[in-house]
Design a protein around this motif. Structure first.
Motif, PDB file in Angstrom:
ATOM      1  N   GLY A 122      13.297   1.734  -5.141  1.00  0.00           N
ATOM      2  CA  GLY A 122      14.322   1.296  -4.180  1.00  0.00           C
ATOM      3  C   GLY A 122      15.112   2.451  -3.606  1.00  0.00           C
ATOM      4  O   GLY A 122      15.535   2.424  -2.465  1.00  0.00           O
ATOM      5  N   ASP A 142       0.897   0.084   2.404  1.00  0.00           N
ATOM      6  CA  ASP A 142      -0.124   0.188   3.451  1.00  0.00           C
ATOM      7  C   ASP A 142      -1.465   0.625   2.854  1.00  0.00           C
ATOM      8  O   ASP A 142      -2.508   0.069   3.175  1.00  0.00           O
ATOM      9  N   LEU A 143      -1.415   1.634   1.975  1.00  0.00           N
ATOM     10  CA  LEU A 143      -2.662   2.167   1.422  1.00  0.00           C
ATOM     11  C   LEU A 143      -3.322   1.170   0.486  1.00  0.00           C
ATOM     12  O   LEU A 143      -4.530   0.946   0.544  1.00  0.00           O
ATOM     13  N   THR A 181       7.502  11.831  -0.579  1.00  0.00           N
ATOM     14  CA  THR A 181       8.573  11.114   0.119  1.00  0.00           C
ATOM     15  C   THR A 181       9.882  11.369  -0.614  1.00  0.00           C
ATOM     16  O   THR A 181       9.910  11.957  -1.685  1.00  0.00           O
ATOM     17  N   GLU A 237      -3.058  -1.993   0.481  1.00  0.00           N
ATOM     18  CA  GLU A 237      -3.564  -3.152   1.220  1.00  0.00           C
ATOM     19  C   GLU A 237      -4.756  -2.801   2.097  1.00  0.00           C
ATOM     20  O   GLU A 237      -5.410  -3.680   2.633  1.00  0.00           O
ATOM     21  N   VAL A 287       1.502   8.700  -4.358  1.00  0.00           N
ATOM     22  CA  VAL A 287       2.702   8.670  -3.535  1.00  0.00           C
ATOM     23  C   VAL A 287       3.869   9.081  -4.421  1.00  0.00           C
ATOM     24  O   VAL A 287       4.125   8.458  -5.457  1.00  0.00           O
ATOM     25  N   GLY A 290       7.673   9.347  -5.069  1.00  0.00           N
ATOM     26  CA  GLY A 290       8.958   8.817  -4.616  1.00  0.00           C
ATOM     27  C   GLY A 290       8.851   7.336  -4.325  1.00  0.00           C
ATOM     28  O   GLY A 290       7.997   6.911  -3.561  1.00  0.00           O
ATOM     29  N   ILE A 334       1.093  11.934  -0.922  1.00  0.00           N
ATOM     30  CA  ILE A 334       2.165  11.739   0.062  1.00  0.00           C
ATOM     31  C   ILE A 334       3.497  12.020  -0.624  1.00  0.00           C
ATOM     32  O   ILE A 334       3.814  11.407  -1.646  1.00  0.00           O
ATOM     33  N   TYR A 373      20.160  -1.744 -11.710  1.00  0.00           N
ATOM     34  CA  TYR A 373      21.017  -2.557 -10.845  1.00  0.00           C
ATOM     35  C   TYR A 373      20.494  -3.972 -10.812  1.00  0.00           C
ATOM     36  O   TYR A 373      19.372  -4.237 -11.251  1.00  0.00           O
ATOM     37  N   ILE A 413      12.322   3.528  -0.049  1.00  0.00           N
ATOM     38  CA  ILE A 413      11.747   2.674   0.991  1.00  0.00           C
ATOM     39  C   ILE A 413      10.519   3.329   1.624  1.00  0.00           C
ATOM     40  O   ILE A 413       9.519   2.676   1.895  1.00  0.00           O
ATOM     41  N   THR A 414      10.560   4.647   1.810  1.00  0.00           N
ATOM     42  CA  THR A 414       9.441   5.342   2.438  1.00  0.00           C
ATOM     43  C   THR A 414       8.206   5.312   1.540  1.00  0.00           C
ATOM     44  O   THR A 414       7.113   4.939   1.967  1.00  0.00           O
ATOM     45  N   GLY A 415       8.393   5.688   0.282  1.00  0.00           N
ATOM     46  CA  GLY A 415       7.271   5.705  -0.657  1.00  0.00           C
ATOM     47  C   GLY A 415       6.646   4.321  -0.806  1.00  0.00           C
ATOM     48  O   GLY A 415       5.424   4.178  -0.844  1.00  0.00           O
ATOM     49  N   VAL A 437      -4.760  -2.212   7.913  1.00  0.00           N
ATOM     50  CA  VAL A 437      -4.629  -3.148   6.793  1.00  0.00           C
ATOM     51  C   VAL A 437      -5.412  -4.424   7.121  1.00  0.00           C
ATOM     52  O   VAL A 437      -6.109  -4.988   6.280  1.00  0.00           O
ATOM     53  N   GLN A 443       6.600   1.872   1.357  1.00  0.00           N
ATOM     54  CA  GLN A 443       5.842   1.475   2.545  1.00  0.00           C
ATOM     55  C   GLN A 443       4.483   2.184   2.585  1.00  0.00           C
ATOM     56  O   GLN A 443       3.464   1.562   2.861  1.00  0.00           O
ATOM     57  N   SER A 444       4.477   3.489   2.281  1.00  0.00           N
ATOM     58  CA  SER A 444       3.192   4.213   2.260  1.00  0.00           C
ATOM     59  C   SER A 444       2.259   3.567   1.248  1.00  0.00           C
ATOM     60  O   SER A 444       1.077   3.323   1.520  1.00  0.00           O
ATOM     61  N   ALA A 457       6.350   6.569   6.944  1.00  0.00           N
ATOM     62  CA  ALA A 457       5.630   6.159   5.743  1.00  0.00           C
ATOM     63  C   ALA A 457       4.269   5.599   6.124  1.00  0.00           C
ATOM     64  O   ALA A 457       3.240   5.967   5.540  1.00  0.00           O
TER      65      ALA A 457
END
Ligand code: FAD
Ligand code: SF4
Ligand code: SF4
Lengths: 63, 902
Positions: free
Chosen positions: A46, A28-29, B91, A31, A15, A17, B89, B36, A20-22, B814, A24-25, B317
């Motif tokens: 982040g 999911d994978l 992103t 898990e 994955v 990146g 993937i 941060y 937030i998108t990276g 999942v 989540q992908s 995602a």
């Protein structure tokens, strides 16, 4: 690494990146049984969302 | 990096300053820094571009000298690693538009003109001004703030970004509301816009709330910003529709609502991978395969695919994860290993033997409280047999030591007095499991976040409070019990309710991954609303797609389709649902591990604009389905927002603007001399759909805005229709003659109430299903094991329904990917002898965690369903009989802690 299936599919995903998108992908994978390499160029995950103060429409904190 | 304990000494000692990019350059940081405050991983890093050692060669190394953990390694080199993977993937990879390209906004020269991202940092409590909204010119409080929309979006003349960035209308409203909170009643806020695009779930209400709180929305494109005085006050000129005049107004600050663009490195990467990009440099995807790139095995999600908001990113995602998982299904589990812990010691009959570890956290605790005194004090407390003080209790070597100490001293409870359980409890729990202790025989005393950080001015107070906290934790620890894991077997099959495009896609994704799936469809055919649609907004043939999809569903070996079937009841919990279905008059029980709700929605009817009274008035796809009508028509009109965005349905139906414009373009292409009018309130062609809006105008389609206060009036005249509409720009009535009128009526859910009650799912005020979290869990329900997708969640076009369906399948897989799952065993325990069956607990539980069971001769008794219980404790608090107790937070455990505290 364990045995490789004869059909030559590899049970891992890269994955690119860590925003937030990276994330989540990747979650999911991971898990659901795949090995995930999460690649992020900066030192923390982040992405832009972490920079936001609050997020619409719920106005809760982006952290 | 593994060694770093994030004490921050390196940053304190580092002499080199650098610009803090996290705060958009509004603050500075050191060359040794934490990106941060909540960074994950929570580790300090060196910025080689700023570090004196790297820049000058061989000198400084202050950080290395002072680092207590030996975590700094100047010899670390960049390495090229080769990894074999089954899929990729892509992103991320966007950047905010840089407004310095526009000289009329003077972003680079006027300090009080800021970008919206800078403004986010100004608003943030963790930002450069600690959340005070100040003018950058003189640091005085800002009171009057203007937002200019569409900066770097919807603009082909100056920046080539034709698309709408999709999120800036909403974030501007949010920034205005938050600014008002920070500034108070003095706040004067104005948002200057072309169309206000609040098309998402709950967004229209958000807009109405902002209006009612006094934020002004002014439909005007501002051309120039000038400085009004030497202090930096700004002046803008704009056209005020209601008065028909150009007005001047002063503001303390102007925020440019900048759009988004693909970032160069991400674009380069995509190009290197040989992936096709579209004309805007976003990764090109097809409407029916929304996360597949042009290269098999490589998927895309998020902003790299096009502008969108957080929930849409999260759905994509999960959809990309689904596509990856489907393509790799036979290799699932091939490369992952389960972590095995040693067998647990049985401690039930032993008296408590407690070990206490007190952490200095570098100077974070040790600098502000007397840690040796706290440790000495702990030794005097009952049941304590071992006490140790550490510089960093969380460090790797302390974990190893902890395991040894537990074994050596036969400890059976552990207390760590340190930072916060929120960040570290899981680590210590894992450590004690390695030593053979149940993970719940652990308690943490929060002596940093809730003690030394708040009492840094008095070492004495901090020390005393820390002692109190340690005493309380030990009192509770003495009463802790081992709690076994709860393992739930999973019935590895799925039930999908609704056989539209969303339901079928979700079902196929699961069946393709190997999970048997049943579709329950109420009507006699599959396909739902998509059966009426000719083309997607991207120009793809829906009929053909639909027949292929139905074929795939009907011929899939792991799929069962029940048509004319209805759900009549359901019970159970994650992994173990039993749903009653009435199929062709016959009742059946279907066992399933997960459930996906894809029951769609429909076009509402209306009694406005002569609909139902005059055959020339149609809605949605009715007009284009009647080619005879169109053949002879000279003029056609569309009215948008019919029954949407009003008091009865205060939401935007999201897809009607785009659909109507697509239909209008079609008509115009068939008959270029046909006159076409679109009567609208705001055109909401978000994202790349904006190109359709431009195309429509170029083709001569006439857009006339109307306001809800003065809606169009439609009359029958001779052999046609006459529409009178007040044009707010010209400030006068226009009269349109039209052969036909097509209405975009609101999309509304229907018949969701029963399903909601069977599965105990919440509906919102508009009767759409409510997801677990609007942004972060957009397809999950709060009830585990149940998911939502498609129109049942909210109106959306086909491509987004497919994305959401795949996302729901990903989340469901999942659950289904394992034969059993562990769930948190911290649940309610009900003493059925005390229970009187009043049912209060079942009423207050929002997770369906309590079942009222009928017991012969006794009436009802409450029973906790561990798999559904979230351990919130509401039931325990509500029980008048005190029959409910929470594991790990039993009344006696909490009381012991409280009594020790006072
Ligand atoms: C009027 C209208 C016009 C549209 N026009 C466009 C367009 O031009 N372009 C575009 O991209 N998108 C359009 N859409 C959106 C598009 O139709 C959807 O995004 C897409 O078809 C996905 O729909 P779905 O599967 O979620 O729901 P639906 O298509 O509504 O399917 C839901 C299915 O569930 C069944 N069902 C309902 N309740 C139950 C129950 N209790 N038990 C069993 N089955 C049940 C229904 O019979 C139906 O078959 C339009 C939608 C509407 C309503
Ligand atoms: S219309 Fe689109 S581009 Fe313009 S501000 Fe709103 S969301 Fe952004
Ligand atoms: S027509 Fe539909 S999409 Fe456009 S603004 Fe009105 S409700 Fe929203």
């Amino acid at each position: 690494m364990t045995k490789r299936e004869s059909n030559d599919l590899i049970g891992s995903v890269m994955v690119v990146g860590g925003g937030i998108t990276g994330l989540q992908s990747a979650l999911d994978l991971a898990e659901s049984g795949y090995y995930v390499y999460l690649v992020e160029k900066s030192p923390a995950v982040g992405g832009v969302m972490a920079q936001l103060d609050k997020t619409f429409p719920t106005n809760d904190c982006a952290m | 990096m593994e060694k770093c304990i994030a004490c921050g000494i390196c940053a304190e000692k580092c002499p080199a300053k650098a610009v803090d990019e996290f705060n958009q350059g509004l603050a500075t940081r050191k060359a040794a820094y934490l990106p941060y405050a909540q960074a994950v991983p929570f580790k300090y890093v060196l910025d080689p571009g700023r570090c004196i050692y790297f820049k000058k060669g061989g000198r400084c190394k202050a950080c290395e000298k002072f680092c207590p953990a030996g975590a700094i390694n100047f010899d670390e080199k960049e390495e090229i690693v080769k990894i074999e993977v089954g899929s990729i993937i892509l992103t991320g990879g966007f950047r905010p538009f840089d407004p310095s390209r526009f000289d009329n906004y003077q972003y680079s020269t006027l300090p009080n003109v800021v970008s919206s991202i800078e403004f986010e940092r100004i608003l943030s409590a963790g930002g450069p001004y600690a959340g005070d909204v100040v003018r950058l010119s003189d640091q005085r409080k800002a009171r009057r703030i203007a937002w200019l929309q569409c900066v770097g979006s919807r603009d082909v003349n100056r920046c080539d970004n034709e698309y709408c960035s999709s999120v800036c209308c909403m974030y501007a409203i949010k920034e205005a509301m938050v600014a008002k909170e920070h500034i108070g009643d003095d706040f004067v806020g104005a948002i200057f816009y072309m169309d206000i695009r609040t098309y998402g779930k709950g967004f229209e209400r958000y807009l109405e709330r902002a209006k009612s709180e006094g934020v002004r929305f002014i439909r005007s494109r501002v051309h120039t910003i000038t400085q009004a005085d030497e202090t930096g006050t700004l002046k803008i000129e704009y056209y005020l529709e209601e008065s028909g005049k150009v007005v001047e107004e002063e503001f303390d600050m102007v925020v440019l609502s900048v759009g988004m663009e693909p970032a160069k490195p991400a674009v380069d990467l995509a190009k290197n991978l040989g992936i096709r990009l579209n004309q805007y440099n976003f990764v090109d995807t097809e409407d029916f395969l929304p996360v597949a790139t042009s290269r098999p095995g490589i998927y895309v999600a998020g902003l790299l695919q096009g502008c969108k908001d957080i929930p849409q990113c999260v759905m994509e995602a999960s959809a990309a994860a689904c596509a990856s998982a489907t393509s790799l299904a036979p290799s699932r589990g091939q490369l992952i290993k389960e972590h095995v812990f040693p067998k647990e010691n049985d401690v039930t009959d032993e008296g408590p033997r407690i070990g206490v570890f007190v952490c200095n956290c570098g100077v974070n605790i040790g600098g502000f409280a007397d840690v040796p005194a706290i440790a000495e004090y702990a030794k005097t407390l009952p049941n304590v047999v071992y006490v140790e003080e550490n510089l960093f209790t969380c460090s790797q070597d302390t974990q190893e030591k902890m395991v040894e100490v537990i074994r050596e001293h036969a400890l059976n409870r552990l207390v760590v007095a340190a930072c916060s359980p929120k960040t570290h409890e899981a680590l210590f729990q894992e450590t004690i499991r390695k030593a053979g202790l149940n993970q719940h025989l652990f308690e943490m005393a929060n002596i940093r976040n809730q003690c030394t950080w708040v009492h840094s001015d008095s070492k004495e107070t901090a020390t005393e409070k820390a002692k109190d906290l340690v005493r309380m934790a030990i009192a509770k620890a003495s009463l802790l019990e081992p709690i076994p894991d709860v393992v739930v077997e999973i019935e590895r099959s799925a039930l999908v309710i609704g056989g539209g495009v969303a339901g079928m896609n979700a079902a196929l994704s699961l069946a393709d991954q190997g999970f048997p799936t049943t579709i329950v469809e109420k009507s006699s055919v599959l396909g739902g609303n998509a059966r009426d649609i000719k083309e997607t907004w991207g120009g793809k043939d829906v009929n053909k797609y639909l027949s292929d999809l139905v074929n795939r569903v009907e011929s899939h070996p792991r799929m069962e389709v029940l048509l004319n079937a209805e759900v009549t009841g359901s019970s159970g919990f994650i992994g173990n649902f039993e749903t009653e279905v009435l199929h062709k008059g016959e009742a059946r029980i279907i066992k399933h591990g997960v459930g996906i709700i894809a029951t769609g929605a429909r076009a509402s009817s209306t009694d406005e604009y002569l609909y139902g009274k005059n055959p020339r008035v149609t809605r949605w796809h009715e007009l284009e389905q009647d080619p005879d009508k169109i053949r002879n028509a000279k003029a056609v009109a569309f009215i948008l927002c019919v029954g949407s965005r009003d008091e009865r349905r205060p939401y935007c139906s999201r897809l009607c603007c785009t659909t109507s414009i697509t239909q209008a373009i079609h008509l115009k292409e068939q008959k270029p001399d046909m006159e076409i009018f679109i009567l609208y309130r705001d055109i909401r062609t978000y994202g790349e759909k904006e190109a359709l809006y431009r195309k429509a105008r170029e083709k001569g389609i006439i857009f006339i805005r109307y306001t809800p206060e003065k809606k169009p009036i439609v009359n029958e005249v001779g052999d046609g229709l006459e529409i009178r509409v007040f044009d707010p720009v010209l400030q006068r009535d226009l009269l349109i003659k039209s052969d036909f009128l097509n209405l975009a009526t609101a999309i509304e859910p229907s018949g969701h109430e029963e399903l909601a009650s069977y599965f105990k799912l919440p509906l919102d005020d508009d009767r759409f299903f409510v997801e677990a979290h609007a942004k972060l869990r957009p397809v999950d329900f709060a009830n585990d094991g149940l998911f939502v997708c498609g129109l049942a969640h909210h109106p959306k076009p086909i491509d987004e329904s497919i994305t959401q369906a795949m996302a729901a399948a990903s989340r469901a897989s999942v659950v289904l990917s394992k034969p059993s799952i562990k769930i948190s065993p911290i649940v309610a325990q009900i003493d059925s002898d005390r229970c009187i069956g009043c049912g209060l607990c079942a009423q207050v539980c929002s997770f369906g965690g309590i079942l009222m069971e009928e017991i012969e001769g006794k009436g009802y008794r409450a029973k906790n369903i561990q798999a559904s219980c979230k351990g919130c404790g509401l039931c325990a608090a509500s029980c008048p009989q005190r029959a409910v107790d929470m594991l790990h937070f039993r009344d006696r455990q909490i009381l012991a802690a409280v009594s020790a505290g006072i």
